[in-house]
Design an enzyme around this catalytic site. Structure first.
Site, PDB file in Angstrom:
ATOM      1  N   HIS A 131      68.826  -5.890 -52.116  1.00 53.74           N
ATOM      2  CA  HIS A 131      69.496  -5.613 -53.384  1.00 53.74           C
ATOM      3  C   HIS A 131      70.944  -6.120 -53.420  1.00 53.74           C
ATOM      4  CE1 HIS A 131      67.167  -2.275 -51.653  1.00 53.74           C
ATOM      5  NE2 HIS A 131      66.462  -2.394 -52.770  1.00 53.74           N
TER       6      HIS A 131
ATOM      7  N   SER B   3      84.875 -18.528 -37.647  1.00 51.35           N
ATOM      8  CA  SER B   3      86.202 -18.858 -38.145  1.00 51.35           C
ATOM      9  C   SER B   3      87.109 -19.149 -36.962  1.00 51.35           C
ATOM     10  CB  SER B   3      86.774 -17.696 -38.973  1.00 51.35           C
ATOM     11  OG  SER B   3      88.145 -17.890 -39.232  1.00 51.35           O
TER      12      SER B   3
END
Length: 468
Positions: free
Chosen positions: A143, A273
């Protein structure tokens, strides 16, 4: 520079050097292109011989034995002198086929090889893409919007439905493709009519034979010097539509990754990152979105090319098509293979999903609570006002104080709701809020997906399983 080569001293398209599969890159390589030209010249010579032109077995055999030994340096030198790529390769082919030289390209125009080669390549790629869909599982989706509950499988089916539509579009586009055939300089077949001394039936038979040799059932009955450039529009529009589907799927995955409900595959030593070592960025989904935008933009090229063709043909289509057609198929190949990699390794975090549901479900359950109170003898308007006040108080805790949704605790503490306190667990069961989603999934997979995938099982020699 140490370790550098000539190829690193000039621009290389990342579509080929970084992303594309070897198979797709080869399909748009010079080797594939020019060996196809030679095969088309061979088909033409064979058909002309069968229909009575003075072409010998030795000439045909010589052409057959030199289909792949292309001297690219000679061809480049010829093109610099002649300023014509097709005639450069006619001369290069003739150099290694001196006996067949007089009949190579006999009666044909440049677009005999150029246009028909493009259609063969498109035909092959659309077939490949249709097969790739059969092995593209979409598993483990969840969802995002808190307004209503759905199920992981139902969301997956929404994505899969778009992919099934794209697969059908690819199949239709592939089936609609025809061969340009043997049409001559302006499409009138005048040169071939002269070769066969005015015999119209032999010209039509030549067109049919070459079309069949090239693997097509039909050729276009009328063309100018080229086939209609709307053929390119039809093909690239299908790929652009596919790109929109992939972009939507991968955008959803990126949003869900932000909620930490799912993650795309993340390798053991992968770095998310350089500055923030804890990050696990959805880099594959981001790559798909980036390249999908490029593919959607490319469809404007054939639209404009078709619009500006003058009369029987102008040459301002050539340079554009050399970029837009291969880049479209290369890009489509890349985003599909990357999406397959993503969906094969998606990780679902049910506990995170449950936490988000617990956070939002009390608000979504208010209507069910009101109906339960009415059934227990309460007044709807009174109950609605009670729920409205408690909901606003709970919302203030969430929005202004950063706390958890405590609406359920407020309902339980209010004596007004005493008649239904024992029913709250069942009222707040998430399964009561998903409607017919499980049944829809079952029917959709049975009626829409499996029939589409079934024909590809034998071709791919794998068992197709949908575990939704």
């Amino acid at each position: 520079m140490e370790g550098s080569g000539e190829e690193f001293m000039k621009y290389r398209s990342p579509l080929v050097s970084r992303y594309a599969s070897k198979e797709m890159a080869f399909n748009f390589s010079d080797m594939k292109k020019f060996t196809t030209w030679r095969r088309l010249w061979l088909y033409l010579a064979k058909a002309e011989k069968e229909l009575g032109l003075p072409i010998t077995d030795a000439q045909v055999s010589e052409m057959e034995s030199h289909l792949e030994d292309i001297d690219f340096i000679m061809a480049a030198d010829e093109e610099r002198k002649l300023r014509h790529d097709v005639m450069a390769h006619v001369h290069t082919f003739a150099h290694c086929c001196p006996t067949a030289a007089p009949i190579i390209h006999l009666g044909a125009t440049s677009c005999y090889v150029g246009d028909n080669t493009c259609i063969i390549t498109i035909h092959l790629q659309l077939a490949n893409f249709a097969e790739k869909y059969a092995d593209l599982p979409t598993l483990g989706f969840t969802h995002y919007q808190p307004a209503q509950l759905t199920t992981v499988g139902k969301r997956a089916c929404l994505w899969l439905q778009d992919l099934v539509m794209d697969m059908r579009n690819l199949q239709r586009a592939r089936e609609d493709l025809r061969f340009r055939g043997v049409k001559g300089t302006t499409g009138t077949q005048a040169s071939f009519l002269q070769l066969f001394q005015g015999d119209h039936e032999k010209v039509e038979e030549l067109d049919r034979k070459v079309t069949e040799m090239a693997g097509f059932k039909k050729s276009y009955l009328v063309t100018g010097q080229t086939y209609s450039r709307k053929v390119d529009i039809d093909s690239l529009c299908v790929l652009a539509s596919l790109a929109a589907t992939v972009h939507k799927i991968c955008t959803d995955i990126r949003l869900l990754a932000n909620l930490k409900e799912i993650e795309e595959p993340f390798e053991k030593e992968q770095i998310g990152s350089s500055a923030m070592p804890y990050k696990r960025n959805p880099m594959r989904a981001e790559r798909c979105c980036s390249l999908a935008r490029h593919l959607m933009a490319l469809v404007s090229d054939p639209l404009q090319t078709a619009a500006v063709q003058w009369l029987e043909r102008t040459l301002d289509d050539s340079a554009n098509r050399r970029i837009s057609l291969p880049e479209s198929f290369l890009t489509a190949d890349i985003i599909l293979s990357t999406l397959q990699n993503i969906t094969e390794g998606l990780v679902v975090y049910p506990k995170v999903i449950e936490r988000h549901i617990r956070h939002e479900l009390p608000f979504m359950a208010t209507e069910n609570i009101i109906m339960a109170m009415v059934k227990a003898g309460g007044n709807r308007q009174d109950c609605h006002e009670k729920i409205r006040v408690l909901s606003q108080q709970a919302a203030a805790v969430v929005k202004q104080e950063g706390g958890d949704n405590d609406l359920l605790a407020r309902v339980q503490a209010d004596p007004y709701f005493a008649p239904i306190i024992g029913q709250l667990d069942s009222i707040l069961d998430p399964k009561t809020f998903i409607g017919r989603a499980p049944q829809q999934v079952t029917r959709f997979l049975s009626e829409e997906v499996r029939p589409v995938l079934e024909p590809y099982k034998s071709k791919m020699d794998v068992k197709i399983e949908l575990e939704l």
